[in-house]
Design a protein around this motif. Sequence first.
Motif, PDB file in Angstrom:
ATOM      1  N   ARG A 206       0.834  -1.203   0.000  1.00 20.25           N
ATOM      2  CA  ARG A 206       0.000   0.000   0.000  1.00 20.25           C
ATOM      3  C   ARG A 206       0.866   1.250   0.000  1.00 20.25           C
ATOM      4  NH1 ARG A 206      -3.932  -2.518   4.541  1.00 20.25           N
ATOM      5  NH2 ARG A 206      -4.368  -4.298   3.235  1.00 20.25           N
ATOM      6  N   PHE A 207       0.505   2.177  -0.822  1.00 21.24           N
ATOM      7  CA  PHE A 207       1.143   3.496  -0.915  1.00 21.24           C
ATOM      8  C   PHE A 207       2.586   3.454  -1.436  1.00 21.24           C
ATOM      9  CE2 PHE A 207      -2.120   4.142   2.405  1.00 21.24           C
ATOM     10  CZ  PHE A 207      -2.886   5.079   1.735  1.00 21.24           C
ATOM     11  N   GLY A 222      -0.492   5.134  -5.302  1.00 20.70           N
ATOM     12  CA  GLY A 222       0.231   3.986  -4.751  1.00 20.70           C
ATOM     13  C   GLY A 222      -0.659   2.888  -4.209  1.00 20.70           C
ATOM     14  N   LEU A 223      -1.953   2.947  -4.522  1.00 23.91           N
ATOM     15  CA  LEU A 223      -2.870   1.911  -4.018  1.00 23.91           C
ATOM     16  C   LEU A 223      -3.323   0.944  -5.106  1.00 23.91           C
ATOM     17  CD1 LEU A 223      -5.102   3.980  -1.559  1.00 23.91           C
ATOM     18  CD2 LEU A 223      -3.471   2.183  -0.970  1.00 23.91           C
ATOM     19  N   ALA A 228      -5.253  -4.397  -6.779  1.00 22.81           N
ATOM     20  CA  ALA A 228      -5.185  -5.491  -7.758  1.00 22.81           C
ATOM     21  C   ALA A 228      -4.876  -6.805  -7.048  1.00 22.81           C
ATOM     22  CB  ALA A 228      -4.112  -5.190  -8.801  1.00 22.81           C
ATOM     23  N   GLN A 229      -3.908  -6.770  -6.151  1.00 21.74           N
ATOM     24  CA  GLN A 229      -3.519  -7.983  -5.445  1.00 21.74           C
ATOM     25  C   GLN A 229      -4.683  -8.520  -4.597  1.00 21.74           C
ATOM     26  OE1 GLN A 229      -0.424  -7.766  -2.405  1.00 21.74           O
ATOM     27  NE2 GLN A 229       0.602  -9.403  -3.478  1.00 21.74           N
ATOM     28  N   GLU A 230      -5.401  -7.590  -3.994  1.00 22.69           N
ATOM     29  CA  GLU A 230      -6.531  -7.976  -3.153  1.00 22.69           C
ATOM     30  C   GLU A 230      -7.634  -8.636  -3.996  1.00 22.69           C
ATOM     31  OE1 GLU A 230      -6.612  -8.170  -0.097  1.00 22.69           O
ATOM     32  OE2 GLU A 230      -8.730  -8.684   0.064  1.00 22.69           O
ATOM     33  N   ILE A 231      -7.924  -8.045  -5.149  1.00 18.70           N
ATOM     34  CA  ILE A 231      -8.959  -8.603  -6.028  1.00 18.70           C
ATOM     35  C   ILE A 231      -8.566 -10.017  -6.466  1.00 18.70           C
ATOM     36  CG2 ILE A 231     -10.081  -8.382  -8.300  1.00 18.70           C
ATOM     37  CD1 ILE A 231      -9.903  -5.319  -7.917  1.00 18.70           C
ATOM     38  N   VAL A 232      -7.300 -10.181  -6.828  1.00 23.02           N
ATOM     39  CA  VAL A 232      -6.829 -11.494  -7.286  1.00 23.02           C
ATOM     40  C   VAL A 232      -6.838 -12.498  -6.125  1.00 23.02           C
ATOM     41  CG1 VAL A 232      -4.849 -12.738  -8.247  1.00 23.02           C
ATOM     42  CG2 VAL A 232      -5.497 -10.537  -9.196  1.00 23.02           C
ATOM     43  N   ARG A 233      -6.451 -12.046  -4.951  1.00 24.45           N
ATOM     44  CA  ARG A 233      -6.454 -12.922  -3.770  1.00 24.45           C
ATOM     45  C   ARG A 233      -7.880 -13.409  -3.468  1.00 24.45           C
ATOM     46  NH1 ARG A 233      -7.376 -13.056   1.469  1.00 24.45           N
ATOM     47  NH2 ARG A 233      -8.223 -10.955   1.549  1.00 24.45           N
ATOM     48  N   LEU A 234      -8.834 -12.484  -3.542  1.00 28.43           N
ATOM     49  CA  LEU A 234     -10.227 -12.851  -3.277  1.00 28.43           C
ATOM     50  C   LEU A 234     -10.735 -13.913  -4.255  1.00 28.43           C
ATOM     51  CD1 LEU A 234     -11.735  -9.338  -2.504  1.00 28.43           C
ATOM     52  CD2 LEU A 234     -11.693 -11.269  -0.932  1.00 28.43           C
TER      53      LEU A 234
END
Length: 260
Positions: A206-207, A222-223, A228-234
């Motif tokens: 983050r950031f 910077g987010l 993106a990583q969070e969406i892919v992780r979900l």
Amino acid sequence: TLAGIAVLALIITTGVGYNMAGRAIIPLKEAYEKQRQFAADASHELRTPLSVVLASAELLDNDPSIKSPFLKQVIGDVRDEVKKMTKLVSDLLVVARSDNQALKLKLTRFDLGEVIDQTMRKMQPLAEKKNITLKREGEKEVFIRADEQKLKQLVLIFVDNALKYTPDGGSVSVRLSTPSPTRVSFDVQDTGIGISPEDQQKVFDRFYRVDKARSREMGGNGLGLAIAQEIVRLHNGIIDLKSEQGKGTTFTVTLRRGKE
Ligand code: ADP
């Protein structure tokens, strides 16, 4: 010293020392959770007043009775900054919420190829402005079961970054493929500035921005990659990053296609 002994005695008799040692680990988790909740609440609360300010700035911006070029400039600046802040606040909300998995997926079946095409159409004017060739490669149509809104956001983050960090005259291509019957991949490849091996570990934080001044100038906060990583992780997927400084970068996302 006497004072030292007194403090020690106090610690032993009251058990303060024991409590402090016992507390040290758990409060850290609690403090982190509190901080996360605070960020989520704060960004959520900021959304309403921000949308009011934005609507007001847009109203003023379109008001024909305002003639002064100076005022027009000031109003335009206010509108642009509030727009940036609105984006920042909504991004912040996503990353702050994501830790406690409050972010739920709305799964439907849709064509990922169409999502990519839509995103590329949307980004075409930006690409033209920088004289960057946007190419679409690989398979045309691949149906998957996933959260369509979030995948739109995902594709947009990578294409937006690719355009931001590629100098004028370069190229950006998005390729869709099915590495196996149950999986789908898309990669976003650019001929841009690249990311050094050390920074490749950090860009998903983050950031984190490799070049703060440059990124901010491009409208970055910077987010993007953290989201993106969070969406892919979900989606239980993976992101792969290959990059060479001065040559270009390729982000590859691989997801399960999900049940029919
Ligand atoms: P930002 O809003 O700053 O673009 P991101 O989280 O999307 O934030 O990206 C983090 C950093 O990773 C960027 O500031 C940039 O330094 C680097 N980066 C991301 N995508 C690319 C790319 N395609 N090429 C080069 N650098 C990139």
